[in-house]
Design a protein around this motif. Sequence first.
Motif, PDB file in Angstrom:
ATOM      1  N   PRO A 161       0.823  -1.220   0.000  1.00 11.46           N
ATOM      2  CA  PRO A 161       0.000   0.000   0.000  1.00 11.46           C
ATOM      3  C   PRO A 161       0.849   1.257   0.000  1.00 11.46           C
ATOM      4  O   PRO A 161       0.341   2.342  -0.268  1.00 11.46           O
ATOM      5  CB  PRO A 161      -0.808  -0.115   1.299  1.00 11.46           C
ATOM      6  CG  PRO A 161      -0.039  -1.055   2.143  1.00 11.46           C
ATOM      7  CD  PRO A 161       0.622  -2.017   1.216  1.00 11.46           C
ATOM      8  N   ARG A 162       2.158   1.095   0.314  1.00 11.88           N
ATOM      9  CA  ARG A 162       3.005   2.278   0.345  1.00 11.88           C
ATOM     10  C   ARG A 162       3.447   2.704  -1.036  1.00 11.88           C
ATOM     11  O   ARG A 162       4.216   3.621  -1.196  1.00 11.88           O
ATOM     12  CB  ARG A 162       4.219   2.017   1.213  1.00 11.88           C
ATOM     13  CG  ARG A 162       3.858   1.804   2.673  1.00 11.88           C
ATOM     14  CD  ARG A 162       5.058   1.431   3.496  1.00 11.88           C
ATOM     15  NE  ARG A 162       5.626   0.181   3.029  1.00 11.88           N
ATOM     16  CZ  ARG A 162       6.785  -0.294   3.461  1.00 11.88           C
ATOM     17  NH1 ARG A 162       7.494   0.382   4.339  1.00 11.88           N
ATOM     18  NH2 ARG A 162       7.242  -1.427   2.998  1.00 11.88           N
ATOM     19  N   GLN A 163       2.969   1.986  -2.071  1.00  9.87           N
ATOM     20  CA  GLN A 163       3.400   2.372  -3.414  1.00  9.87           C
ATOM     21  C   GLN A 163       2.238   2.841  -4.247  1.00  9.87           C
ATOM     22  O   GLN A 163       2.316   2.903  -5.468  1.00  9.87           O
ATOM     23  CB  GLN A 163       4.076   1.169  -4.085  1.00  9.87           C
ATOM     24  CG  GLN A 163       5.275   0.731  -3.270  1.00  9.87           C
ATOM     25  CD  GLN A 163       6.185  -0.186  -4.043  1.00  9.87           C
ATOM     26  OE1 GLN A 163       5.688  -0.940  -4.870  1.00  9.87           O
ATOM     27  NE2 GLN A 163       7.460  -0.115  -3.787  1.00  9.87           N
ATOM     28  N   LEU A 164       1.115   3.187  -3.588  1.00 10.13           N
ATOM     29  CA  LEU A 164      -0.080   3.518  -4.356  1.00 10.13           C
ATOM     30  C   LEU A 164      -0.173   4.986  -4.713  1.00 10.13           C
ATOM     31  O   LEU A 164      -0.693   5.345  -5.757  1.00 10.13           O
ATOM     32  CB  LEU A 164      -1.327   3.093  -3.567  1.00 10.13           C
ATOM     33  CG  LEU A 164      -1.477   1.582  -3.439  1.00 10.13           C
ATOM     34  CD1 LEU A 164      -2.677   1.236  -2.561  1.00 10.13           C
ATOM     35  CD2 LEU A 164      -1.681   0.962  -4.812  1.00 10.13           C
ATOM     36  N   ARG A 165       0.310   5.893  -3.807  1.00 10.28           N
ATOM     37  CA  ARG A 165       0.156   7.322  -4.083  1.00 10.28           C
ATOM     38  C   ARG A 165       1.511   7.979  -4.252  1.00 10.28           C
ATOM     39  O   ARG A 165       2.474   7.605  -3.609  1.00 10.28           O
ATOM     40  CB  ARG A 165      -0.589   7.986  -2.919  1.00 10.28           C
ATOM     41  CG  ARG A 165      -2.019   8.352  -3.259  1.00 10.28           C
ATOM     42  CD  ARG A 165      -2.772   8.707  -1.992  1.00 10.28           C
ATOM     43  NE  ARG A 165      -2.341  10.007  -1.498  1.00 10.28           N
ATOM     44  CZ  ARG A 165      -2.735  10.503  -0.338  1.00 10.28           C
ATOM     45  NH1 ARG A 165      -3.522   9.786   0.437  1.00 10.28           N
ATOM     46  NH2 ARG A 165      -2.326  11.676   0.072  1.00 10.28           N
ATOM     47  N   LEU A 166       1.547   9.063  -5.079  1.00 13.52           N
ATOM     48  CA  LEU A 166       2.807   9.786  -5.282  1.00 13.52           C
ATOM     49  C   LEU A 166       2.801  11.120  -4.532  1.00 13.52           C
ATOM     50  O   LEU A 166       1.739  11.691  -4.292  1.00 13.52           O
ATOM     51  CB  LEU A 166       3.018  10.048  -6.781  1.00 13.52           C
ATOM     52  CG  LEU A 166       3.497   8.815  -7.544  1.00 13.52           C
ATOM     53  CD1 LEU A 166       3.639   9.124  -9.011  1.00 13.52           C
ATOM     54  CD2 LEU A 166       4.831   8.319  -6.976  1.00 13.52           C
ATOM     55  N   PRO A 167       4.016  11.657  -4.183  1.00 13.65           N
ATOM     56  CA  PRO A 167       4.056  12.877  -3.366  1.00 13.65           C
ATOM     57  C   PRO A 167       3.605  14.104  -4.143  1.00 13.65           C
ATOM     58  O   PRO A 167       3.752  14.173  -5.360  1.00 13.65           O
ATOM     59  CB  PRO A 167       5.535  13.006  -2.997  1.00 13.65           C
ATOM     60  CG  PRO A 167       6.265  12.222  -3.998  1.00 13.65           C
ATOM     61  CD  PRO A 167       5.363  11.122  -4.422  1.00 13.65           C
ATOM     62  N   ASN A 191       1.346  12.928   5.550  1.00 18.92           N
ATOM     63  CA  ASN A 191       1.816  11.971   4.559  1.00 18.92           C
ATOM     64  C   ASN A 191       3.269  12.241   4.240  1.00 18.92           C
ATOM     65  O   ASN A 191       3.669  13.395   4.101  1.00 18.92           O
ATOM     66  CB  ASN A 191       1.015  12.110   3.254  1.00 18.92           C
ATOM     67  CG  ASN A 191      -0.342  11.482   3.373  1.00 18.92           C
ATOM     68  OD1 ASN A 191      -0.480  10.264   3.352  1.00 18.92           O
ATOM     69  ND2 ASN A 191      -1.351  12.306   3.535  1.00 18.92           N
ATOM     70  N   TRP A 201       6.657  10.698   1.810  1.00 18.87           N
ATOM     71  CA  TRP A 201       7.196   9.772   0.829  1.00 18.87           C
ATOM     72  C   TRP A 201       8.712   9.777   0.864  1.00 18.87           C
ATOM     73  O   TRP A 201       9.334  10.813   1.056  1.00 18.87           O
ATOM     74  CB  TRP A 201       6.787  10.199  -0.589  1.00 18.87           C
ATOM     75  CG  TRP A 201       5.351   9.939  -0.943  1.00 18.87           C
ATOM     76  CD1 TRP A 201       4.865   8.908  -1.667  1.00 18.87           C
ATOM     77  CD2 TRP A 201       4.216  10.765  -0.638  1.00 18.87           C
ATOM     78  NE1 TRP A 201       3.521   9.012  -1.831  1.00 18.87           N
ATOM     79  CE2 TRP A 201       3.085  10.152  -1.200  1.00 18.87           C
ATOM     80  CE3 TRP A 201       4.043  11.965   0.070  1.00 18.87           C
ATOM     81  CZ2 TRP A 201       1.799  10.689  -1.104  1.00 18.87           C
ATOM     82  CZ3 TRP A 201       2.778  12.501   0.188  1.00 18.87           C
ATOM     83  CH2 TRP A 201       1.653  11.857  -0.394  1.00 18.87           C
ATOM     84  N   GLY A 212      11.091   9.247  -1.905  1.00 21.44           N
ATOM     85  CA  GLY A 212      11.051   8.988  -3.340  1.00 21.44           C
ATOM     86  C   GLY A 212       9.625   8.691  -3.703  1.00 21.44           C
ATOM     87  O   GLY A 212       8.741   9.529  -3.557  1.00 21.44           O
ATOM     88  N   SER A 213       9.360   7.494  -4.207  1.00 23.61           N
ATOM     89  CA  SER A 213       7.973   7.163  -4.513  1.00 23.61           C
ATOM     90  C   SER A 213       7.377   6.215  -3.485  1.00 23.61           C
ATOM     91  O   SER A 213       6.227   5.775  -3.620  1.00 23.61           O
ATOM     92  CB  SER A 213       7.902   6.545  -5.912  1.00 23.61           C
ATOM     93  OG  SER A 213       8.669   5.368  -5.921  1.00 23.61           O
ATOM     94  N   LEU A 214       8.122   5.885  -2.446  1.00 20.91           N
ATOM     95  CA  LEU A 214       7.605   4.979  -1.427  1.00 20.91           C
ATOM     96  C   LEU A 214       6.850   5.785  -0.372  1.00 20.91           C
ATOM     97  O   LEU A 214       7.389   6.671   0.271  1.00 20.91           O
ATOM     98  CB  LEU A 214       8.788   4.227  -0.780  1.00 20.91           C
ATOM     99  CG  LEU A 214       8.393   3.054   0.124  1.00 20.91           C
ATOM    100  CD1 LEU A 214       7.716   1.980  -0.711  1.00 20.91           C
ATOM    101  CD2 LEU A 214       9.605   2.498   0.824  1.00 20.91           C
ATOM    102  N   HIS A 215       5.606   5.460  -0.181  1.00 23.74           N
ATOM    103  CA  HIS A 215       4.715   6.216   0.687  1.00 23.74           C
ATOM    104  C   HIS A 215       4.860   5.685   2.102  1.00 23.74           C
ATOM    105  O   HIS A 215       4.218   4.704   2.483  1.00 23.74           O
ATOM    106  CB  HIS A 215       3.281   5.998   0.157  1.00 23.74           C
ATOM    107  CG  HIS A 215       2.308   6.971   0.706  1.00 23.74           C
ATOM    108  ND1 HIS A 215       0.996   6.981   0.295  1.00 23.74           N
ATOM    109  CD2 HIS A 215       2.415   7.960   1.594  1.00 23.74           C
ATOM    110  CE1 HIS A 215       0.349   7.945   0.922  1.00 23.74           C
ATOM    111  NE2 HIS A 215       1.177   8.553   1.710  1.00 23.74           N
ATOM    112  N   ARG A 224       1.159   7.262   5.906  1.00 17.50           N
ATOM    113  CA  ARG A 224      -0.086   7.397   5.146  1.00 17.50           C
ATOM    114  C   ARG A 224      -1.192   7.940   6.016  1.00 17.50           C
ATOM    115  O   ARG A 224      -1.680   7.250   6.901  1.00 17.50           O
ATOM    116  CB  ARG A 224      -0.468   6.033   4.572  1.00 17.50           C
ATOM    117  CG  ARG A 224       0.592   5.525   3.592  1.00 17.50           C
ATOM    118  CD  ARG A 224       0.584   4.008   3.488  1.00 17.50           C
ATOM    119  NE  ARG A 224      -0.753   3.511   3.253  1.00 17.50           N
ATOM    120  CZ  ARG A 224      -1.182   2.318   3.651  1.00 17.50           C
ATOM    121  NH1 ARG A 224      -0.374   1.515   4.316  1.00 17.50           N
ATOM    122  NH2 ARG A 224      -2.409   1.913   3.402  1.00 17.50           N
TER     123      ARG A 224
END
Lengths: 373, 400, 261
Positions: free
Chosen positions: B8-14, C26, C28, C30-33, C36
Motif C-alpha cells: 500500500p506504500r506504493q499507491l500514491r505519489l508525493p 503523509n 514519501w 522517493g515514490s515509497l509512501h 499514510r
Amino acid sequence: MSGMTLDGTAPAAPRTPPLSQIGALGWMRANLFSSWMNGALTLVIGYLIVRWALGFFDWAFANAIWSVPNNQTQVCRDLKGIGACWAVITEKHRFILFGTYPYEQHWRPALCIVLFVALYIVSAMRRFWRKELALVWIATLGVIGVLMWGGVLGLPYVPQERWGGLVITLILATFGLAFAFPLAILVALGRRSKLPAIKALCVLYVELIRGVPLISLLFMASVMFPLFLPEGMNIDKLLRAQIAIILFAGAYLAEVVRGGLQALPRGQYEAAEALGLSYWQKTGFIILPQALRLVIPPLVNTFIGFFKDTSLVLIIGIFDLLTAGKTAIIEPAWQGFGIEVYLTVGAIYFVFCFAMSMYSQRLEAELNRHRRS
Amino acid sequence: MPESVTDPRQLRLPPKRPIRLSWSDERVRGIVWQVVVVGIVGSLFWWLWSNTAHNLAVRRIATGFEFLRREAGLPIAEHLVDYNPTDTYFRALLVGFLNTLKVAVVGIVLATILGTLIGIARLSRNWLLAKLAAVYVEVIRDLPLLLQLLFWYALLQGLPGPRQAMNPAEGVFLSNRGLKLPWFEWTDAHSFALLAFVLGAIATWLYARQATAKRLLDGRKRPAWPFALLAMLAAPIGIWAVMGAPFTPDIPKLRGFNFQGGLNISPEYFALLIGLVTYTAGFVAEIVRAGIQAVPHGQWEAAQALGLHRGQVLRQIVLPQALRVIIPPMTSQYLNITKNSSLAVAIGYQDIVSIANTTLNQTGQAIEGIAIIMLVYLTISLSISLFMNWYNGRIALVER
Amino acid sequence: MSATTEYLASAVRVDAPPAILLDKVNKWFGSLHVLRDVCLNVATGERVVVCGPSGSGKSTLIRCINRLEIHQEGRIIVNGTELSDDIRALDEIRREVGMVFQSFNLFPHLTILENCTLAPIWVRNMPKQEAEALAMEYLTRVRIPEQAKKYPGQLSGGQQQRVAIARALCMKPKIMLFDEPTSALDPEMIKEVLDTMIGLAETGMTMICVTHEMGFARTVADRVVFMDQGEIVETGAPTQLFENPQTDRLKLFLSQILRGH
C-alpha cells in the motif's frame, strides 16, 4: 581440571622449544633462510648490498675531496667517478641555503628556517591542537615576514629578488598551506552544500585544478597574472607563484577534507540539528573538529606532496632550494658536479619529508588504535 | 479478507510544494546565498577579464587561434610523425602531444610492472627483500620528482661520448647522446602482422569467455591455449611469411661524431622515462601492497578449504577483491604520470608543454598557449575520471 | 513484567491544547509512501509509546516531529507552532523538543559536561556557569555526575545513553522524543536506561517513545500506538491493546514479539 592425560599417566613437564627456533638464530631461519630459494635470495641480495655499500663508501668518503683552494677544481675533475667532490658543497652551501641574500644578514634567513622547523614541530604535537594554534601560526609567519624583508626595527631592507634557497622552499610550502587550508575547508563544505550554484562552483574549481599539471598553473601565474591586473598594479613573481601554489593546494586539500566530512557518521549531524544548533554552529563546533581530526594523516601526506612540488618553481625562474642547487653548478669551475649537489639537496628534502612521513604513519597507527578500543 | 498483493506504500505519489516568499523560508535563503556568491565570483572574473582585454589591446598582443596556421620555425628533435620547421604551429603542437603520449603510455606500462613487483616484494617472507623494497619506496616518495629527473639527466650526461660509448652487447651502445639499439626496417608485412596479433588477442579473449560459458553449462573443460597459440602466434607469423618474410636489420654504426641507424632513445627521453617510472613505481607499490593486504586471510582459507587450488583462489576470490581496492588509486597514479610528464620542459624533452611554451614565447599569445596546455590535460583527466566512475559503478559491492 | 506492577499516575492535562498534533500527515521517500494519512493528538503530559514491525514508519513519524525528516502533506503542529519551511519557527520548535537517538550520537571530542552545556550556551545564550550548574543537576538526575569530566568513549553504552538523555534535558524541552533508545544496548544496561526514562515520566514530561520494550510501555504509557506499513492501525491504553488486540495485524505482531518471552 588436574593435568592428567587421557590414558591416566601424568603429562610431561612443559619444555622450551628447540634452540634453532628461538632467539636470533630462530629469527634468521624464519625470515632469511626459510627455504632454499629464500636462502639463495638472501645471499645474493646481501652480496649486492655489501658490494654496493663498499663502492659508495669509497666514492663518497674514502676518495672524496672535501675542499679545494680558490676554485681550483682540476684535482676534483681528475678524480671524477672515483671520488666525490664535496668541495662544491663546502664552497656553495651558503648559496644553496640562502640564495643571494646579503652575506652579513645570513642570520636572518637562518633564523627563519629555525622558526619554520619549530612551527612544524609544535603543530605536530597533539597537546597543542587547540584554537590558539592558529594565532601561533599567524604570529610566527608575521615574524618571519619581518625578518626576511627587514626595513623595520633596525633591520636593513632586503628586496625579494635577493631571497633564495631553502628559505624560499619553506616560505612557499608553509604560507601555501596556511592560506590553502581555510580555502579548502570552505570549498569542501561548499561541495557538500545542497545549493546547486555553490556546489557547482566548488566542483568546477576542484576538478579544473586537479585535471591540469602544476606547471601550467605556474606558467599562468608567471605570464598571465600580469595581464589580469590593471595597468600600474604589479605583484612580484614570488607572490604570483605563491598564489598559484595556494590555488593548487586548496583543491587537493579540499578533497581530503571532503573525505573527512563524508566519513563522519550522520548521527552527529542529526544530534547537532536536534539540539537546535545553526548551520555554522553545527559546522564549527561539531562537524569540523571531528572531520579534520579524522583526516590528519592524509593531510600530512598531501603536505609532503606540496613541499616537494614547490621545487617546480625552478621552471619559472624562482630561486628555491633546487634552483639554487642547479645554479651552483653553472659556473664553469663547478660544472659537471651535479651528482654531488643533487645528492646534498636531496638529503635536505629527504630529512624534511621523511620526518613528516614517519610522523604521519605513527599518527595513523595511534588514531587507529584509539578508534578500535 | 485477503490482503492485496501490492504494497500500500506504493499507491500514491508525493505532491509538489509551493514556495513562500519570506526570509525565514529555507529555500529563499538558499537562493539569496547563491545569488550573492555567484555575484561576487562573477564580478571578480569580470574585473579580471576587463583588465585583460585592456592590457592585451595596449600591448598589441593578438588574440585568437589564427597563429596555429602560421609557420612554426620550431626545430623539434624527436617526432613520431613527419615534421620539419616549416610546418604549422598546429603540427608542432601535435608532435608535442604525441611525444607526451609516447612517454606517458610507456611510462604507465613500465611503472605498473615495476611497481607491482616491488609491492609484492614488500610482502615477501624474506626479511631482507621486504626491507629493501620498503626503503626504496620510502626514499623515492620523500624526494621531489624534479630533483630525481635532474639527477638522472646529470647521470646520463656524465656518460662518455659516442666514440667511447659503452657497448654491453652486440649493436647496443650507451653514450651521452643516448641509447642506441639494433632495430629493423618496418614494412607493410610487419604492420599487417601486428594487426593480426591484436585481432588474435581479441579473438582469444572472446573464445575464452565462450569456453567458460559452455563449461558452466556442461562442466567440461575447454582449454584456450591452443586457440591462443594459433591466433596470436601462428597467424601473425604466417601473414608475415606470406608477404615475403622481409627482415633487414638496422645496426647502429659510428659515423663521425654520432651513430647512424638503429633505434635511438635520446638521453632526454631516457632520463624522463627512468625518472617517471622509478618515481611512480614507488606509489604503485604501496597501492598494490594495500590491495593484497585488503583481502582478509580468511578468504584464502575459506576458498582453499572448499578445495580450490591456488590459481583458482587467486582468479576467482582474491584478485577481484584486491582489484576493487587497487584500481581507483591506480588510475589516479596513471593520471599523475601523464601530468608529471610535463616536467619534461626542465630537461629539454619536447612534450606538449615545452612546445606550447616556446609557441607562446614566440607569438606572445600567452593566454591561448596556456589554454591549449590546460585543455589537453583536462581532456585526458576527464576521460580517465569518467572511465573510473563507470568502472566503480560496475564493480561496486552491493550492500544493504 | 509481573502483573502486579503499578501503573504510573497519568499526568495528562485535558484542559490544555495538544502538545503535538498530526493531521493527515503523509510522507514519501522517493515514490515509497512511508507515512499514510497519519493523525495523532498528543496531550501535554501524555506518554505515548509507538510500536510496530520494522518498516512501519514509526521512526520516521517521530523524526518528522522535529523535522529531521520533512513531511510532504498534512500538518504537524508542535506546541501551537506549525512545522513548515519557516526556519525561525523550526528553531523555536527544536528548542522545545528534545531527542534521544538509538545510537546515542554523543559528541566524542567533547567531555560529558561539554556535551550537555553546548546547546544551552550557544542556542539559549545561557552564561557558562549557569549552564554547567544545570548540566550537573541533570547528570545527577540520571545518576552519573561523577563522569562529567570524562569523554564519551570512556563510558559504557548504558551510561552514554543516560548522558544523551541528560543532554537533551539540559535544553529544558517540553516534549521528549525517544527513537528506540535501548535497541543498541546490551541487555544488562537496558534496565538502567528504562529506569531513567521512568523517572523522567514521573516528572510529567510529555514523551513519545518508539520502543520494543513492552514492559516499559505497560508501566509508563498512557497510550500505545501500533503502526504498520505507514499507518496507525490501532491505539489504546496498554492493557487494552496488549490483552485485547482488535486487528489481525496487531495480533500477528504481538505473537511475534511475545514469542521471545
